[in-house]
Write an enzyme that holds these catalytic residues in place. Structure first.
Site, mmCIF file in Angstrom:
data_model
loop_
_atom_site.group_PDB
_atom_site.id
_atom_site.type_symbol
_atom_site.label_atom_id
_atom_site.label_comp_id
_atom_site.label_asym_id
_atom_site.label_seq_id
_atom_site.Cartn_x
_atom_site.Cartn_y
_atom_site.Cartn_z
ATOM 1 N N TYR A 155 -33.085 -12.654 -13.796
ATOM 2 C CA TYR A 155 -34.223 -13.510 -14.126
ATOM 3 C C TYR A 155 -33.788 -14.451 -15.249
ATOM 4 O O TYR A 155 -33.161 -14.021 -16.223
ATOM 5 C CB TYR A 155 -35.412 -12.680 -14.611
ATOM 6 C CG TYR A 155 -36.135 -11.919 -13.532
ATOM 7 C CD1 TYR A 155 -36.775 -12.574 -12.486
ATOM 8 C CD2 TYR A 155 -36.192 -10.523 -13.567
ATOM 9 C CE1 TYR A 155 -37.437 -11.870 -11.491
ATOM 10 C CE2 TYR A 155 -36.863 -9.809 -12.584
ATOM 11 C CZ TYR A 155 -37.482 -10.491 -11.545
ATOM 12 O OH TYR A 155 -38.143 -9.790 -10.574
ATOM 13 N N GLU A 170 -36.260 -15.461 -9.921
ATOM 14 C CA GLU A 170 -37.644 -15.915 -9.778
ATOM 15 C C GLU A 170 -37.820 -17.168 -8.929
ATOM 16 O O GLU A 170 -38.952 -17.540 -8.599
ATOM 17 C CB GLU A 170 -38.287 -16.146 -11.154
ATOM 18 C CG GLU A 170 -37.796 -17.363 -11.913
ATOM 19 C CD GLU A 170 -36.572 -17.099 -12.774
ATOM 20 O OE1 GLU A 170 -36.217 -17.980 -13.586
ATOM 21 O OE2 GLU A 170 -35.956 -16.007 -12.638
ATOM 22 N N LYS A 209 -33.144 -9.132 -17.392
ATOM 23 C CA LYS A 209 -33.740 -10.199 -18.186
ATOM 24 C C LYS A 209 -32.745 -11.307 -18.472
ATOM 25 O O LYS A 209 -31.530 -11.156 -18.310
ATOM 26 C CB LYS A 209 -34.278 -9.636 -19.507
ATOM 27 C CG LYS A 209 -35.484 -8.737 -19.333
ATOM 28 C CD LYS A 209 -36.624 -9.423 -18.577
ATOM 29 C CE LYS A 209 -37.236 -10.577 -19.325
ATOM 30 N NZ LYS A 209 -38.299 -11.263 -18.528
ATOM 31 N N ASP A 225 -43.733 -15.344 -19.492
ATOM 32 C CA ASP A 225 -42.330 -15.653 -19.180
ATOM 33 C C ASP A 225 -42.127 -17.122 -18.879
ATOM 34 O O ASP A 225 -41.032 -17.664 -19.067
ATOM 35 C CB ASP A 225 -41.854 -14.827 -17.974
ATOM 36 C CG ASP A 225 -41.283 -13.478 -18.383
ATOM 37 O OD1 ASP A 225 -40.801 -13.360 -19.518
ATOM 38 O OD2 ASP A 225 -41.336 -12.546 -17.569
ATOM 39 N N ARG A 242 -34.957 -1.371 -18.349
ATOM 40 C CA ARG A 242 -34.469 -1.520 -16.978
ATOM 41 C C ARG A 242 -32.957 -1.768 -16.982
ATOM 42 O O ARG A 242 -32.351 -2.016 -18.013
ATOM 43 C CB ARG A 242 -35.195 -2.683 -16.287
ATOM 44 C CG ARG A 242 -36.657 -2.417 -15.994
ATOM 45 C CD ARG A 242 -37.373 -3.668 -15.476
ATOM 46 N NE ARG A 242 -37.541 -4.665 -16.539
ATOM 47 C CZ ARG A 242 -38.133 -5.847 -16.360
ATOM 48 N NH1 ARG A 242 -38.579 -6.190 -15.161
ATOM 49 N NH2 ARG A 242 -38.268 -6.678 -17.375
ATOM 50 N N ASP A 280 -59.241 -18.877 -8.238
ATOM 51 C CA ASP A 280 -58.045 -19.472 -7.661
ATOM 52 C C ASP A 280 -58.421 -20.835 -7.095
ATOM 53 O O ASP A 280 -59.592 -21.087 -6.774
ATOM 54 C CB ASP A 280 -57.451 -18.584 -6.556
ATOM 55 C CG ASP A 280 -55.990 -18.924 -6.275
ATOM 56 O OD1 ASP A 280 -55.110 -18.280 -6.875
ATOM 57 O OD2 ASP A 280 -55.738 -19.842 -5.474
ATOM 58 N N HIS A 288 -36.053 -17.699 -16.081
ATOM 59 C CA HIS A 288 -37.281 -18.291 -16.635
ATOM 60 C C HIS A 288 -36.922 -19.410 -17.620
ATOM 61 O O HIS A 288 -37.289 -19.380 -18.800
ATOM 62 C CB HIS A 288 -38.133 -17.227 -17.316
ATOM 63 C CG HIS A 288 -38.621 -16.154 -16.389
ATOM 64 N ND1 HIS A 288 -39.545 -16.404 -15.403
ATOM 65 C CD2 HIS A 288 -38.302 -14.831 -16.301
ATOM 66 C CE1 HIS A 288 -39.796 -15.276 -14.746
ATOM 67 N NE2 HIS A 288 -39.043 -14.318 -15.254
#
Length: 371
Positions: free
Chosen positions: A94, A118, A75, A270, A15, A198, A96
């Protein structure tokens, strides 16, 4: 503002932070866009495509990091990239950070302004900059799991959809959010026997209405998880606590109750992973076996479908990038509380409480950064 987009260097990450179309939007606003040569090749975008969009193509990442006021990536910055960051520079990507103390420490030492995709929130709730990649990862998790189940890849030799006269494979999806919903949708489409767990009754009701009899729903507690995991051929870990480390919902002890050759796909890797036996893998070496159970835990799953993922990501990240470039990061965050939720590190301090809590560190409020 000078905006830089380096080529991604994480293993098999194809990406790119900016498409040529996004670069055109930024240059149309009067900003200078620097693109590292070859950065867009993974999505079929050549250097000439970027030049036609008004961007400047530069030879190496060092030039990007030296000259740019804002770095736009996909990333988290790798060690070599973190070494090039400087105080006050904006990093928009991102991150993380919760399960990654090494990256956190180096970002804090750099003094960078780290805005993480995120944790940016949406006006109607949710995490809109994470959502498209969660959609991709959820759908890919079933593809990856189905491949890992093949005998040649170490699996049980089960076809998820079955065939007439042979029962379909059983899929257990832990978490009914965006990842879990998309995983279930793919598994149901293949004809698998699907159960979704859930903890939110409203989520369970919504899933039940959508899937009707095509998938089962169960409340997520230790007993139900253990039972579902023991019966499953494929388990999808789709748990997310925004900004925080994922809880370990499948323990190593549970592996002994599973059928040999069953598969665990940890989409939460992640954020540290939701299986006790998970550790991050790569597209070049995606699986490993623990106690006879195949684990798939690629930390950048959407990178494998780079074109789809990049365009889906740019659709949601570009408006904020424009706002930051037009107004400056501080005024942009002042004007948009949802974007302000994306600020994770600033001036050597953590501004995202779940990240600090996960690492046993202290944090400051975003308000201090904006004061």
């Amino acid at each position: 503002m000078i905006i830089g987009c380096p080529r991604e260097i994480k293993n098999h990450e194809y990406r790119v932070g900016l498409t040529p179309e996004s670069a055109r939007e930024l240059t149309a606003h009067g900003h200078r866009v620097l693109i590292e040569s070859g950065a867009g090749l993974g999505i079929g975008a050549t250097d000439d495509h970027y030049r036609a969009a008004g961007a400047e193509v530069v030879a190496d990442a060092l030039t990007i990091f030296l000259d740019a006021e804002m770095i736009v990536k996909v990333k988290e910055p790798q060690a070599a990239e973190r070494a090039m960051l400087r105080e006050g520079q904006i990093l928009y990507t991102y991150l993380h950070l919760a399960p990654d103390p090494e990256q956190t420490a180096e970002l804090l030492a750099s003094g960078v302004v780290g805005i993480a995709y995120e944790t940016v929130t949406g006006r109607s709730g949710g995490l809109p900059l994470l959502k498209p990649m969660s959609q991709v990862a959820g759908r890919m998790s079933i593809q990856a799991g189905a491949t890992a189940l093949e005998k040649a890849h170490g699996g049980r030799g089960v076809l998820l959809g079955g065939v007439p006269g042979v029962a379909p494979g059983k899929v257990c999806v832990i978490g009914g959010g965006v990842v879990g919903f998309n995983a279930a949708q793919m598994a149901v489409g293949l004809g698998a026997d699907v159960t979704i767990l859930d903890r939110d009754p409203e989520v369970l009701e919504r899933l039940g209405i959508h899937f009707e009899s095509r998938a089962k729903t169960r409340f997520s507690n230790k007993a139900n998880i253990a039972e579902c995991v023991a019966e499953a051929d494929l388990v999808i870990g789709a748990v997310l606590i925004p900004g925080a480390a994922a809880p370990h919902l499948v323990t190593r002890d549970m592996l002994s109750t599973m059928k040999p050759g069953s598969v665990l796909v940890d989409v939460a890797i992640d954020q540290g992973g939701c299986f006790e036996t998970s550790h991050a893998t790569t597209h070049s070496d995606p699986t490993y076996v623990v106690d006879g159970i195949v684990h798939y835990a690629v930390a950048n799953m959407p990178g494998a479908v780079a074109r789809t993922s990049t365009y889906a990501l740019n659709n949601v990240t570009l408006p904020h990038a424009l706002k930051i470039a037009d107004l400056g990061w501080k005024q942009a965050l002042h004007a948009d509380a949802h974007l302000a939720a994306g600020l994770n590190v600033w001036n050597g301090k953590i501004t995202c409480a779940p990240v600090a809590e996960a690492q046993g560190l202290s944090s400051v409020g975003v308000e201090e950064a904006l004061a």
